[in-house]
Design a protein around this motif. Structure first.
Motif, mmCIF file in Angstrom:
data_model
loop_
_atom_site.group_PDB
_atom_site.id
_atom_site.type_symbol
_atom_site.label_atom_id
_atom_site.label_comp_id
_atom_site.label_asym_id
_atom_site.label_seq_id
_atom_site.Cartn_x
_atom_site.Cartn_y
_atom_site.Cartn_z
ATOM 1 N N GLY A 7 46.227 32.693 48.005
ATOM 2 C CA GLY A 7 46.892 33.679 48.837
ATOM 3 C C GLY A 7 46.471 33.493 50.278
ATOM 4 N N ILE A 8 47.394 33.737 51.178
ATOM 5 C CA ILE A 8 47.062 33.628 52.595
ATOM 6 C C ILE A 8 47.736 34.763 53.342
ATOM 7 C CG2 ILE A 8 48.947 31.998 52.981
ATOM 8 C CD1 ILE A 8 47.194 30.831 55.258
ATOM 9 N N GLY A 9 46.978 35.420 54.171
ATOM 10 C CA GLY A 9 47.514 36.470 55.021
ATOM 11 C C GLY A 9 47.594 35.952 56.450
ATOM 12 N N ILE A 10 48.713 36.179 57.102
ATOM 13 C CA ILE A 10 48.891 35.736 58.486
ATOM 14 C C ILE A 10 49.298 36.935 59.320
ATOM 15 C CG2 ILE A 10 50.212 34.247 60.042
ATOM 16 C CD1 ILE A 10 50.592 32.309 57.721
ATOM 17 N N ASP A 11 48.525 37.191 60.375
ATOM 18 C CA ASP A 11 48.857 38.261 61.313
ATOM 19 C C ASP A 11 49.866 37.700 62.312
ATOM 20 O OD1 ASP A 11 49.035 40.300 63.130
ATOM 21 O OD2 ASP A 11 46.867 40.503 63.432
ATOM 22 N N LEU A 12 51.141 37.938 62.045
ATOM 23 C CA LEU A 12 52.202 37.378 62.882
ATOM 24 C C LEU A 12 52.179 37.932 64.304
ATOM 25 C CD1 LEU A 12 55.191 37.279 60.385
ATOM 26 C CD2 LEU A 12 53.826 35.364 61.212
ATOM 27 N N SER A 13 51.580 39.104 64.487
ATOM 28 C CA SER A 13 51.519 39.657 65.839
ATOM 29 C C SER A 13 50.572 38.849 66.728
ATOM 30 C CB SER A 13 51.087 41.126 65.809
ATOM 31 O OG SER A 13 49.743 41.231 65.360
ATOM 32 N N LYS A 14 49.710 38.030 66.117
ATOM 33 C CA LYS A 14 48.769 37.196 66.870
ATOM 34 C C LYS A 14 49.271 35.766 67.053
ATOM 35 C CE LYS A 14 45.683 40.485 66.893
ATOM 36 N NZ LYS A 14 45.496 41.298 68.048
ATOM 37 N N VAL A 15 50.419 35.432 66.453
ATOM 38 C CA VAL A 15 50.984 34.089 66.583
ATOM 39 C C VAL A 15 51.733 34.009 67.906
ATOM 40 C CG1 VAL A 15 52.668 32.453 65.627
ATOM 41 C CG2 VAL A 15 51.189 33.757 64.096
ATOM 42 N N ILE A 16 51.332 33.031 68.749
ATOM 43 C CA ILE A 16 52.036 32.892 70.032
ATOM 44 C C ILE A 16 53.129 31.833 69.959
ATOM 45 C CG2 ILE A 16 50.220 33.826 71.504
ATOM 46 C CD1 ILE A 16 49.369 30.961 72.135
ATOM 47 N N THR A 17 52.922 30.802 69.152
ATOM 48 C CA THR A 17 53.975 29.804 68.925
ATOM 49 C C THR A 17 53.867 29.289 67.497
ATOM 50 O OG1 THR A 17 52.647 27.903 69.639
ATOM 51 C CG2 THR A 17 53.985 28.985 71.327
ATOM 52 N N TYR A 18 54.978 28.773 67.027
ATOM 53 C CA TYR A 18 54.989 28.112 65.735
ATOM 54 C C TYR A 18 56.010 26.986 65.795
ATOM 55 C CZ TYR A 18 59.058 31.077 64.952
ATOM 56 O OH TYR A 18 60.262 31.701 65.074
ATOM 57 N N THR A 19 55.768 25.950 65.014
ATOM 58 C CA THR A 19 56.647 24.792 64.963
ATOM 59 C C THR A 19 56.924 24.481 63.497
ATOM 60 O OG1 THR A 19 55.506 23.906 66.903
ATOM 61 C CG2 THR A 19 56.912 22.384 65.706
ATOM 62 N N VAL A 20 58.175 24.190 63.199
ATOM 63 C CA VAL A 20 58.556 23.822 61.839
ATOM 64 C C VAL A 20 58.924 22.339 61.865
ATOM 65 C CG1 VAL A 20 60.170 24.217 59.950
ATOM 66 C CG2 VAL A 20 59.415 26.145 61.376
ATOM 67 N N LYS A 21 58.288 21.584 60.975
ATOM 68 C CA LYS A 21 58.503 20.141 60.948
ATOM 69 C C LYS A 21 58.744 19.689 59.503
ATOM 70 C CE LYS A 21 55.639 16.163 61.575
ATOM 71 N NZ LYS A 21 54.383 15.646 62.048
ATOM 72 N N PRO A 22 59.793 18.879 59.274
ATOM 73 C CA PRO A 22 60.013 18.374 57.913
ATOM 74 C C PRO A 22 58.903 17.409 57.523
ATOM 75 C CG PRO A 22 61.651 17.468 59.423
ATOM 76 C CD PRO A 22 60.812 18.427 60.200
ATOM 77 N N GLU A 23 58.505 17.482 56.270
ATOM 78 C CA GLU A 23 57.485 16.571 55.767
ATOM 79 C C GLU A 23 58.167 15.311 55.241
ATOM 80 O OE1 GLU A 23 55.177 18.638 52.833
ATOM 81 O OE2 GLU A 23 54.503 20.135 54.270
ATOM 82 N N GLU A 24 57.450 14.206 55.303
ATOM 83 C CA GLU A 24 57.991 12.968 54.754
ATOM 84 C C GLU A 24 57.917 13.021 53.236
ATOM 85 O OE1 GLU A 24 56.506 9.309 56.258
ATOM 86 O OE2 GLU A 24 56.834 9.890 58.340
ATOM 87 N N THR A 25 58.960 12.532 52.618
ATOM 88 C CA THR A 25 58.995 12.464 51.164
ATOM 89 C C THR A 25 58.697 11.030 50.742
ATOM 90 O OG1 THR A 25 61.352 11.945 51.122
ATOM 91 C CG2 THR A 25 60.753 14.276 51.070
ATOM 92 N N PRO A 26 58.352 10.798 49.476
ATOM 93 C CA PRO A 26 58.123 9.421 49.026
ATOM 94 C C PRO A 26 59.325 8.516 49.307
ATOM 95 C CG PRO A 26 57.366 10.948 47.370
ATOM 96 C CD PRO A 26 58.067 11.760 48.429
ATOM 97 N N LYS A 27 60.541 9.057 49.219
ATOM 98 C CA LYS A 27 61.743 8.272 49.506
ATOM 99 C C LYS A 27 61.765 7.856 50.971
ATOM 100 C CE LYS A 27 66.758 8.349 48.900
ATOM 101 N NZ LYS A 27 67.253 7.765 50.060
ATOM 102 N N ASP A 28 61.369 8.770 51.887
ATOM 103 C CA ASP A 28 61.309 8.445 53.317
ATOM 104 C C ASP A 28 60.335 7.308 53.556
ATOM 105 O OD1 ASP A 28 63.086 10.496 53.883
ATOM 106 O OD2 ASP A 28 61.505 11.941 54.353
ATOM 107 N N GLU A 29 59.191 7.340 52.869
ATOM 108 C CA GLU A 29 58.187 6.291 53.040
ATOM 109 C C GLU A 29 58.694 4.942 52.545
ATOM 110 O OE1 GLU A 29 54.798 7.884 51.012
ATOM 111 O OE2 GLU A 29 54.519 9.469 52.498
ATOM 112 N N GLU A 30 59.499 4.950 51.453
ATOM 113 C CA GLU A 30 60.070 3.706 50.940
ATOM 114 C C GLU A 30 61.068 3.123 51.925
ATOM 115 O OE1 GLU A 30 61.831 4.536 47.160
ATOM 116 O OE2 GLU A 30 59.907 5.038 46.212
#
Length: 119
Positions: free
Chosen positions: A93-116
């Motif tokens: 479990g993880i709790g995140i205080d979103l009121s303290k987040v100043i920035t966030y970035t969403v990035k796709p992860e590489e899949t095994p197919k991408d690596e191939e």
């Protein structure tokens, strides 16, 4: 003259079907999911958070549904979230205080197919 023997057609305007209105949260979440429509449903993402005090945290292996849920919470001013996962028989479990987040970035992860494809 046979004007009075014509069959009358029903030309009443049809009401457009009423779509169920989404809550502001659901509408925001759906809009975010639409932003990620180029990715399939199995694509995983990393959300990188930067907090007020400079602490950084990566939330790994998130599906776009979860990304949309978290980003919608942040966009609508939620103060905090708690995410629970049961991975590899370990309850995490993880709790995140979103009121303290100043920035966030969403990035796709590489899949095994991408690596191939790169090799």
């Amino acid at each position: 003259m046979r004007f009075f023997h014509k069959k009358a057609e029903n030309v009443a305007a049809k009401e457009p079907e009423k779509k169920e209105e989404l809550s502001p949260f659901e509408a925001t979440k759906q809009r975010i999911i639409d932003y990620y429509s180029d990715f399939n449903d199995e694509q995983l993402f990393t959300i990188h958070f930067v907090f007020e005090k400079g602490v950084e945290y990566d939330l790994l292996h998130q599906f776009k549904e979860t990304v949309a849920w978290i980003v919608a919470q942040k966009n609508l001013g939620a103060e905090g979230i708690f995410q629970y996962a049961d991975q590899y028989a370990e309850k995490i479990g993880i709790g995140i205080d979103l009121s303290k987040v100043i920035t966030y970035t969403v990035k796709p992860e590489e899949t095994p197919k991408d690596e191939e494809d790169v090799a």
